[in-house]
Every structure is written in C-alpha cells, then in structure tokens.
Design an enzyme around this catalytic site. Structure first.
Site, PDB file in Angstrom:
ATOM      1  N   ILE A  14       0.821  -1.210   0.000  1.00  0.00           N
ATOM      2  CA  ILE A  14       0.000   0.000   0.000  1.00  0.00           C
ATOM      3  C   ILE A  14       0.857   1.265   0.000  1.00  0.00           C
ATOM      4  O   ILE A  14       0.442   2.297  -0.535  1.00  0.00           O
ATOM      5  CB  ILE A  14      -1.019  -0.003   1.177  1.00  0.00           C
ATOM      6  CG1 ILE A  14      -2.089   1.056   0.949  1.00  0.00           C
ATOM      7  CG2 ILE A  14      -0.326   0.179   2.516  1.00  0.00           C
ATOM      8  CD1 ILE A  14      -2.896   0.890  -0.304  1.00  0.00           C
ATOM      9  N   SER A  36      11.696  -0.015   7.909  1.00  0.00           N
ATOM     10  CA  SER A  36      11.114  -1.250   7.421  1.00  0.00           C
ATOM     11  C   SER A  36      12.201  -2.306   7.429  1.00  0.00           C
ATOM     12  O   SER A  36      13.362  -1.988   7.172  1.00  0.00           O
ATOM     13  CB  SER A  36      10.602  -1.021   5.989  1.00  0.00           C
ATOM     14  OG  SER A  36       9.496  -1.811   5.695  1.00  0.00           O
ATOM     15  N   ARG A  37      11.823  -3.549   7.734  1.00  0.00           N
ATOM     16  CA  ARG A  37      12.841  -4.598   7.829  1.00  0.00           C
ATOM     17  C   ARG A  37      13.468  -4.877   6.466  1.00  0.00           C
ATOM     18  O   ARG A  37      14.647  -5.179   6.367  1.00  0.00           O
ATOM     19  CB  ARG A  37      12.235  -5.871   8.408  1.00  0.00           C
ATOM     20  CG  ARG A  37      11.679  -5.681   9.813  1.00  0.00           C
ATOM     21  CD  ARG A  37      10.751  -6.811  10.179  1.00  0.00           C
ATOM     22  NE  ARG A  37       9.757  -7.013   9.142  1.00  0.00           N
ATOM     23  CZ  ARG A  37       8.920  -8.045   9.088  1.00  0.00           C
ATOM     24  NH1 ARG A  37       8.957  -8.963  10.021  1.00  0.00           N
ATOM     25  NH2 ARG A  37       8.056  -8.146   8.100  1.00  0.00           N
ATOM     26  N   LYS A  90      -5.657   1.605   7.730  1.00  0.00           N
ATOM     27  CA  LYS A  90      -6.811   0.873   8.221  1.00  0.00           C
ATOM     28  C   LYS A  90      -6.474  -0.624   8.261  1.00  0.00           C
ATOM     29  O   LYS A  90      -5.675  -1.065   7.453  1.00  0.00           O
ATOM     30  CB  LYS A  90      -8.060   1.115   7.387  1.00  0.00           C
ATOM     31  CG  LYS A  90      -7.917   0.953   5.883  1.00  0.00           C
ATOM     32  CD  LYS A  90      -7.717  -0.348   5.196  1.00  0.00           C
ATOM     33  CE  LYS A  90      -8.422  -1.590   5.540  1.00  0.00           C
ATOM     34  NZ  LYS A  90      -8.109  -2.688   4.576  1.00  0.00           N
ATOM     35  N   ASP A 168     -10.697  -7.607   6.155  1.00  0.00           N
ATOM     36  CA  ASP A 168      -9.691  -6.598   5.768  1.00  0.00           C
ATOM     37  C   ASP A 168     -10.244  -5.717   4.647  1.00  0.00           C
ATOM     38  O   ASP A 168     -10.260  -4.487   4.785  1.00  0.00           O
ATOM     39  CB  ASP A 168      -8.361  -7.255   5.367  1.00  0.00           C
ATOM     40  CG  ASP A 168      -7.361  -6.216   4.902  1.00  0.00           C
ATOM     41  OD1 ASP A 168      -6.750  -5.554   5.745  1.00  0.00           O
ATOM     42  OD2 ASP A 168      -7.232  -6.025   3.669  1.00  0.00           O
TER      43      ASP A 168
HETATM   44  P1  NAP Z   1       2.071  -5.797   3.160  1.00  0.00           P
HETATM   45  O1  NAP Z   1       2.681  -5.302   1.885  1.00  0.00           O
HETATM   46  O2  NAP Z   1       1.969  -7.265   3.365  1.00  0.00           O
HETATM   47  O3  NAP Z   1       2.777  -5.217   4.470  1.00  0.00           O
HETATM   48  C1  NAP Z   1       3.311  -3.954   4.591  1.00  0.00           C
HETATM   49  C2  NAP Z   1       4.686  -4.025   5.220  1.00  0.00           C
HETATM   50  O4  NAP Z   1       4.591  -4.138   6.630  1.00  0.00           O
HETATM   51  C3  NAP Z   1       5.504  -5.231   4.824  1.00  0.00           C
HETATM   52  O5  NAP Z   1       6.061  -5.066   3.546  1.00  0.00           O
HETATM   53  C4  NAP Z   1       6.531  -5.291   5.945  1.00  0.00           C
HETATM   54  O6  NAP Z   1       7.687  -4.579   5.561  1.00  0.00           O
HETATM   55  C5  NAP Z   1       5.870  -4.557   7.109  1.00  0.00           C
HETATM   56  N1  NAP Z   1       5.789  -5.390   8.293  1.00  0.00           N
HETATM   57  C6  NAP Z   1       6.192  -5.017   9.525  1.00  0.00           C
HETATM   58  N2  NAP Z   1       6.048  -5.997  10.397  1.00  0.00           N
HETATM   59  C7  NAP Z   1       5.524  -7.024   9.731  1.00  0.00           C
HETATM   60  C8  NAP Z   1       5.192  -8.346  10.101  1.00  0.00           C
HETATM   61  N3  NAP Z   1       5.422  -8.778  11.350  1.00  0.00           N
HETATM   62  N4  NAP Z   1       4.666  -9.158   9.169  1.00  0.00           N
HETATM   63  C9  NAP Z   1       4.490  -8.737   7.891  1.00  0.00           C
HETATM   64  N5  NAP Z   1       4.823  -7.488   7.480  1.00  0.00           N
HETATM   65  C10 NAP Z   1       5.345  -6.634   8.404  1.00  0.00           C
HETATM   66  O7  NAP Z   1       0.613  -5.216   3.350  1.00  0.00           O
HETATM   67  P2  NAP Z   1      -0.141  -4.004   2.660  1.00  0.00           P
HETATM   68  O8  NAP Z   1      -1.028  -4.555   1.602  1.00  0.00           O
HETATM   69  O9  NAP Z   1       0.785  -2.909   2.323  1.00  0.00           O
HETATM   70  O10 NAP Z   1      -1.115  -3.608   3.879  1.00  0.00           O
HETATM   71  C11 NAP Z   1      -0.640  -2.930   5.016  1.00  0.00           C
HETATM   72  C12 NAP Z   1      -1.813  -2.241   5.673  1.00  0.00           C
HETATM   73  O11 NAP Z   1      -2.430  -1.375   4.712  1.00  0.00           O
HETATM   74  C13 NAP Z   1      -2.906  -3.215   6.140  1.00  0.00           C
HETATM   75  O12 NAP Z   1      -3.453  -2.770   7.357  1.00  0.00           O
HETATM   76  C14 NAP Z   1      -3.952  -3.142   5.026  1.00  0.00           C
HETATM   77  O13 NAP Z   1      -5.269  -3.407   5.479  1.00  0.00           O
HETATM   78  C15 NAP Z   1      -3.804  -1.686   4.586  1.00  0.00           C
HETATM   79  N6  NAP Z   1      -4.245  -1.451   3.212  1.00  0.00           N
HETATM   80  C16 NAP Z   1      -3.834  -2.253   2.184  1.00  0.00           C
HETATM   81  C17 NAP Z   1      -4.333  -2.047   0.898  1.00  0.00           C
HETATM   82  C18 NAP Z   1      -3.910  -2.875  -0.273  1.00  0.00           C
HETATM   83  O14 NAP Z   1      -4.451  -2.711  -1.382  1.00  0.00           O
HETATM   84  N7  NAP Z   1      -2.917  -3.746  -0.152  1.00  0.00           N
HETATM   85  C19 NAP Z   1      -5.239  -1.013   0.667  1.00  0.00           C
HETATM   86  C20 NAP Z   1      -5.601  -0.174   1.724  1.00  0.00           C
HETATM   87  C21 NAP Z   1      -5.096  -0.417   2.977  1.00  0.00           C
HETATM   88  P3  NAP Z   1       9.145  -5.087   6.050  1.00  0.00           P
HETATM   89  O15 NAP Z   1       9.218  -6.556   5.802  1.00  0.00           O
HETATM   90  O16 NAP Z   1      10.072  -4.298   5.200  1.00  0.00           O
HETATM   91  O17 NAP Z   1       9.206  -4.741   7.506  1.00  0.00           O
END
Ligand code: NAP
Length: 308
Positions: A14, A36-37, A90, A168
């Site tokens: 995101i 970020s890790r 969110k 989600d």
């Molecule tokens: P994602 O890519 O899976 O996760 C975001 C980042 O969080 C990961 O790349 C990771 O970066 C970090 N992270 C830190 N601790 C973590 C852990 N213990 N396990 C996994 N990742 C961890 O997810 P995302 O889709 O961006 O979603 C993140 C948030 O945004 C969620 O709450 C989601 O509901 C919201 N969101 C997502 C979307 C969408 O379309 N994807 C849309 C609106 C809102 P590092 O490994 O570099 O630490």
C-alpha cells in the site's frame, strides 16, 4: 508553513501503490525517512526499525504506520511517546481497546492520531450520504466480493489472528456504512466461514438493526472470481441508490448521479495535515467495532481449506 517532516513505517504494497504518490503530491509533507525490515524508498534514508529511525532523526514530526494491524500498536506507542503525530493505515489496530489506549496517549502527549479510512474518501461517498439524509431508507445491502488470490497474494498476516481475513476489505464497506447512514446500526446476527486451515474468515454475512428496525445486511466473500463487487445498494422512498465500485460511482434508479476522480489517499493526507495543524485527533473506531461484534456474535462455519 514548512512541510511536516514525515516518515513511513512498513514499506509494502500500500505504501508503493498509494502513500508515496499521495505524499509526493502534497506540499504539506516532506518524506524524510523510512523504517522497514526489508522495504526501502529510493533516495530516502532507510532504517530497519522505528526505534533506530527516531533515535537517528529526532527532527521527524509525524509517522505513517503501514504495517499489518497486528504490529501497529507497538509502533504507534513508540511514535506517540516520542511526541510524533501518527497516521494509521486501516484498520487502526488489532483490537478496539488498544486503539482506545493510543487515543488516550495521543491526547496526553498533545499530538494528533489519525485512523485513516480511505474508502470514506472515495468520490461518491459524500453524495450517497446526502442522498440517504434526504430519503428515508427501507433497506440496504452491502455486496463486497473479491478474489483474495488476486488482491492479497501471499499475504500470510491477513490469515492470522488479528489479520481479519475477509474483513480486511470488508471493513472498507463498514467504514462507508458508518459514515453514510443517518443513524447508526448494530449487528444482530452473523455467520463467519473459516477455511479449515486458516485462523481468519474467508466469507461473512451479517444483519444489522437499530430502534427503527431497518433491513440492513452485508455479504463479504473472498472467493469471487470474474467480476468483482464492491457495492452498497439501498431502497429508499426517493428511489433505489447504488453506490458502486467501492464508493466510486453513485447511481439513482439506474442512472449515474455522481462520479469523480479517485483521490482517496491524496484526501487522506490532506485530512492528516488539517488535523495536525488544528491540534486535534481523528480516530473513529466504529468500523472496527462492527468487526469485533461480528466475531463476538457470529456463528462459525468451517469450510474447505484455502491454499494461495
Ligand atoms: P504488506 O505489503 O503485506 O505489508 C506492509 C509491510 O509491513 C511489509 O512489507 C513489511 O515490511 C511490514 N511489516 C512489519 N512488520 C511485519 C510483520 N510482522 N509481518 C508482515 N509485514 C510486516 O501489506 P499491505 O497490503 O501494504 O497492507 C498494510 C496495511 O495497509 C494493512 O493494514 C492493510 O489493510 C492496509 N491497506 C492495504 C491495501 C492494499 O491494497 N494492499 C489497501 C488499503 C489499505 P518489512 O518486511 O520491510 O518490515
């Protein structure tokens, strides 16, 4: 006013899709660091943890927390204790009481806490709210069905406790519902379908009510292939409303009544700048409360295992 020095924590999908372009287009913010890790952003100082980042760059004024919800509380606590304004993706947390705890801490620290609900900023949402305010509602149905393999490939956290599963995306519908209804509703029954190998639901159906006994229901499903549905339909005394495409378009009796450019994340950052400047917080937990109620009241059904 000088731009607010902003850092992003949790550089993932995101952030790349939405946060970076929205921040780049908003002169009220300057992205000065990431924590970020694994993830980094070209040309921006990168740290492995929020603690290391805040220690090295005390000039940071605000952070956007974009990691999965199960890991957001500790990061928010660290940022608030350091006196930073906090933008939370969110859902704002994995539980209601942890978000309440953050609200208390933000107030005590005198900084702004923002629970961002991007779907509330979809173009036709305000027009739907205005229509429902003027048109007594008979029934409302949320049809929120998408293909999890397409939208969340390999996201392990989403199937873990606190990842919310189909809630989600479903919480986006609930964030719209809680914004557009003239009177709040509450869940009266729910059924949650859990794959036998997962800790979070793949589908959910809910009924809602309040003292006026409106006919309000929702179906969320992650097994939808083919056309995807992010629709809210309402029968009212002034006609049939359909808020389609996740809030992108409003139809009244089948005719397009409103659409506009997609500005959800630019509008979120505009709102964040506004609350920081005003010295207030904006942290509504109504959508998360519905999710908690669905888990509390819902009947659990075990269904076929899900494999990515
Ligand atoms: P994602 O890519 O899976 O996760 C975001 C980042 O969080 C990961 O790349 C990771 O970066 C970090 N992270 C830190 N601790 C973590 C852990 N213990 N396990 C996994 N990742 C961890 O997810 P995302 O889709 O961006 O979603 C993140 C948030 O945004 C969620 O709450 C989601 O509901 C919201 N969101 C997502 C979307 C969408 O379309 N994807 C849309 C609106 C809102 P590092 O490994 O570099 O630490």
């Amino acid at each position: 006013m000088a731009p607010i020095k902003l850092a992003i924590v949790g550089v993932g999908k995101i952030v790349r899709d939405q946060h970076l372009p929205a921040i780049a287009g908003n002169g009220d913010f300057a992205l000065v660091a990431t924590a970020s890790r694994h993830g980094t952003v070209d040309g921006v100082p990168a740290f492995k943890s929020i603690e290391d980042m805040l220690a090295a760059m005390p000039e940071i004024e605000a952070v956007s927390l974009c990691m999965p919800p199960q890991f957001r509380y500790e990061a928010a606590l660290t940022a608030l204790n350091a006196g930073k304004h906090v933008f939370m993706e969110k859902p704002p947390g994995a539980t209601i009481s942890e978000v309440e705890d953050l609200k208390r801490i933000a107030a005590a620290q005198g900084v702004s806490l923002f629970a961002s609900w991007h779907s509330r900023y979809a173009p036709a949402v305000e027009a739907a709210k205005d229509f429902l305010a003027a048109s007594p509602m008979k029934s409302l149905f949320i049809n929120w069905k998408e293909d999890v393999r397409h939208w969340h490939p390999g996201q392990a956290w989403i199937w873990e406790p606190g990842g919310l599963g189909v809630f989600d995306p479903g919480i986006n519908a609930l964030s719209i519902l809680t914004h557009i209804l003239p009177k709040p509703v509450f869940i009266t029954e729910a059924e949650l379908e859990f794959p036998e190998n997962r800790a979070a639901p793949i589908a959910a159906s809910m009924r809602f009510s309040n003292a006026d006994k409106p006919d309000v229901s929702a179906e969320f499903d992650w097994r939808q292939t083919g056309p995807q549905s992010w629709d809210i339909e309402a029968e009212t005394e002034a006609g049939k409303m359909r808020l389609a495409d996740g809030g992108g378009k409003l139809f009244i009796d089948g005719a397009l009544a409103f659409e506009g450019p997609i500005m959800e994340y630019p509008n979120l950052y505009a709102r964040f700048a506004e609350i920081v400047t005003a010295g207030v917080s904006d942290c509504d937990i109504a959508p998360l409360t519905h999710v908690a109620d669905a888990f509390m009241l819902g009947r659990r059904k075990i269904v076929d295992a899900f494999h990515d």
